[in-house]
Design an enzyme around this catalytic site. Structure first.
Site, PDB file in Angstrom:
ATOM      1  N   HIS A 163      -5.579  -0.410  10.912  1.00  0.00           N
ATOM      2  CA  HIS A 163      -6.865  -1.092  10.855  1.00  0.00           C
ATOM      3  C   HIS A 163      -7.460  -1.072  12.263  1.00  0.00           C
ATOM      4  O   HIS A 163      -8.043  -2.060  12.712  1.00  0.00           O
ATOM      5  CB  HIS A 163      -6.706  -2.535  10.364  1.00  0.00           C
ATOM      6  CG  HIS A 163      -6.094  -2.653   9.008  1.00  0.00           C
ATOM      7  ND1 HIS A 163      -5.701  -3.858   8.476  1.00  0.00           N
ATOM      8  CD2 HIS A 163      -5.795  -1.729   8.062  1.00  0.00           C
ATOM      9  CE1 HIS A 163      -5.190  -3.672   7.272  1.00  0.00           C
ATOM     10  NE2 HIS A 163      -5.240  -2.380   7.010  1.00  0.00           N
ATOM     11  N   GLU A 184       0.812  -1.212   0.000  1.00  0.00           N
ATOM     12  CA  GLU A 184       0.000   0.000   0.000  1.00  0.00           C
ATOM     13  C   GLU A 184       0.850   1.268   0.000  1.00  0.00           C
ATOM     14  O   GLU A 184       0.412   2.326   0.458  1.00  0.00           O
ATOM     15  CB  GLU A 184      -0.972  -0.036   1.179  1.00  0.00           C
ATOM     16  CG  GLU A 184      -2.002  -1.141   1.003  1.00  0.00           C
ATOM     17  CD  GLU A 184      -3.017  -1.230   2.113  1.00  0.00           C
ATOM     18  OE1 GLU A 184      -4.186  -1.493   1.794  1.00  0.00           O
ATOM     19  OE2 GLU A 184      -2.644  -1.048   3.285  1.00  0.00           O
ATOM     20  N   HIS A 209     -12.184  -0.875   5.657  1.00  0.00           N
ATOM     21  CA  HIS A 209     -10.737  -1.110   5.671  1.00  0.00           C
ATOM     22  C   HIS A 209     -10.060  -0.427   6.856  1.00  0.00           C
ATOM     23  O   HIS A 209      -9.451  -1.083   7.686  1.00  0.00           O
ATOM     24  CB  HIS A 209     -10.153  -0.623   4.340  1.00  0.00           C
ATOM     25  CG  HIS A 209      -8.728  -0.964   4.108  1.00  0.00           C
ATOM     26  ND1 HIS A 209      -8.167  -0.991   2.840  1.00  0.00           N
ATOM     27  CD2 HIS A 209      -7.715  -1.275   4.958  1.00  0.00           C
ATOM     28  CE1 HIS A 209      -6.897  -1.307   2.939  1.00  0.00           C
ATOM     29  NE2 HIS A 209      -6.596  -1.484   4.201  1.00  0.00           N
ATOM     30  N   TYR A 221     -10.412  18.338  20.235  1.00  0.00           N
ATOM     31  CA  TYR A 221      -9.131  17.768  19.836  1.00  0.00           C
ATOM     32  C   TYR A 221      -9.196  17.036  18.506  1.00  0.00           C
ATOM     33  O   TYR A 221      -8.215  17.000  17.757  1.00  0.00           O
ATOM     34  CB  TYR A 221      -8.584  16.865  20.949  1.00  0.00           C
ATOM     35  CG  TYR A 221      -8.262  17.686  22.161  1.00  0.00           C
ATOM     36  CD1 TYR A 221      -7.081  18.431  22.219  1.00  0.00           C
ATOM     37  CD2 TYR A 221      -9.154  17.786  23.226  1.00  0.00           C
ATOM     38  CE1 TYR A 221      -6.802  19.224  23.307  1.00  0.00           C
ATOM     39  CE2 TYR A 221      -8.884  18.582  24.325  1.00  0.00           C
ATOM     40  CZ  TYR A 221      -7.702  19.300  24.354  1.00  0.00           C
ATOM     41  OH  TYR A 221      -7.433  20.109  25.426  1.00  0.00           O
ATOM     42  N   HIS A 257      -1.242   4.424   8.476  1.00  0.00           N
ATOM     43  CA  HIS A 257      -2.436   3.673   8.054  1.00  0.00           C
ATOM     44  C   HIS A 257      -2.627   2.511   9.009  1.00  0.00           C
ATOM     45  O   HIS A 257      -1.741   1.656   9.145  1.00  0.00           O
ATOM     46  CB  HIS A 257      -2.268   3.165   6.625  1.00  0.00           C
ATOM     47  CG  HIS A 257      -3.319   2.180   6.204  1.00  0.00           C
ATOM     48  ND1 HIS A 257      -4.652   2.331   6.514  1.00  0.00           N
ATOM     49  CD2 HIS A 257      -3.225   1.017   5.501  1.00  0.00           C
ATOM     50  CE1 HIS A 257      -5.340   1.312   6.020  1.00  0.00           C
ATOM     51  NE2 HIS A 257      -4.492   0.505   5.408  1.00  0.00           N
TER      52      HIS A 257
END
Length: 213
Positions: free
Chosen positions: A96, A75, A161, A121, A94
């Site tokens: 999950h 990715e 995802h 925030y 990135h």
């Protein structure tokens, strides 16, 4: 290898291990990168974030060629798209992570504003998050969709995802990813209740006081 690159590799090891140990990443899921003057550092494919070794972190040059370390994540294009469209971005995370991924699976999550302004925030550290349509992991169309946003968003949710979050440096990107995950948890916990969101005036005040991402 420069001293700055060595320091960046060591920081990636420390912060990725912290994310893994605190449950923000499980198995070999997730990938992290840091921009360098001559390219970027990228976590390798099929390696748990908790098991990174500094010398084995992949290095990608400015032409997108793999020049050092283990094979990078499939990715990599997600990260390249953020760097290409957000010159202020110095790192991309990135994950999950559970609650943000849960939001990406709910059909009533607003794709134009996935993380509403529940706390100051999340406005200050994450900004407005949009959802990108599902494509399989490793499909370069996701990078195309990020580029199409023209750098207007510091973070996105990939449908079914998980989140991709950029920051001015690695510490900022990790903190923003953590803030997004905590806000997603609050949103799921409060589903079905009458939530009090920050008003548009309050959001504008935060942006005026702290700037936009």
């Amino acid at each position: 290898m420069t001293d700055n690159e060595r320091a960046a590799r060591d920081q990636m090891v420390d912060l990725c291990r912290s994310l893994f140990e605190r449950g923000f990443s499980v198995g070999t899921a997730g990938n992290v990168s840091v921009r360098l003057p001559d390219g970027m550092l990228m976590t390798p494919t099929n390696v748990r974030l908790g098991d990174l070794q500094a010398d084995r972190i992949a290095k990608i040059d400015q032409e997108g060629q793999h020049v050092r370390g283990d094979k990078p994540t499939k990715e990599v294009f997600l990260h390249q798209a953020f760097y290409a469209t957000r010159p202020q971005a110095g790192a991309v995370v990135h994950l999950h992570s559970t609650w943000a991924t849960a939001l990406s699976c709910l059909t009533d999550t607003d794709p134009d504003d996935c993380i509403p302004p529940l706390t100051p925030y999340v406005v200050m550290r994450v900004g407005r998050v949009v959802m990108l349509p599902y494509v399989r992991p490793g499909d370069p169309r996701t990078g195309d969709m990020i580029r199409a946003l023209n750098g207007e968003h510091a973070a996105v949710l990939l449908a079914n995802h998980g989140p991709v979050v950029s920051g001015k440096d690695l510490m900022s990107a990790v903190a923003a990813a953590e803030e997004l995950e905590e806000t997603a948890k609050l949103l799921v916990a409060l589903r079905g209740m009458n939530m009090r969101l920050l008003s548009p005036a309050a959001v504008d005040e935060l942006k005026t006081s702290f700037g936009t991402l």
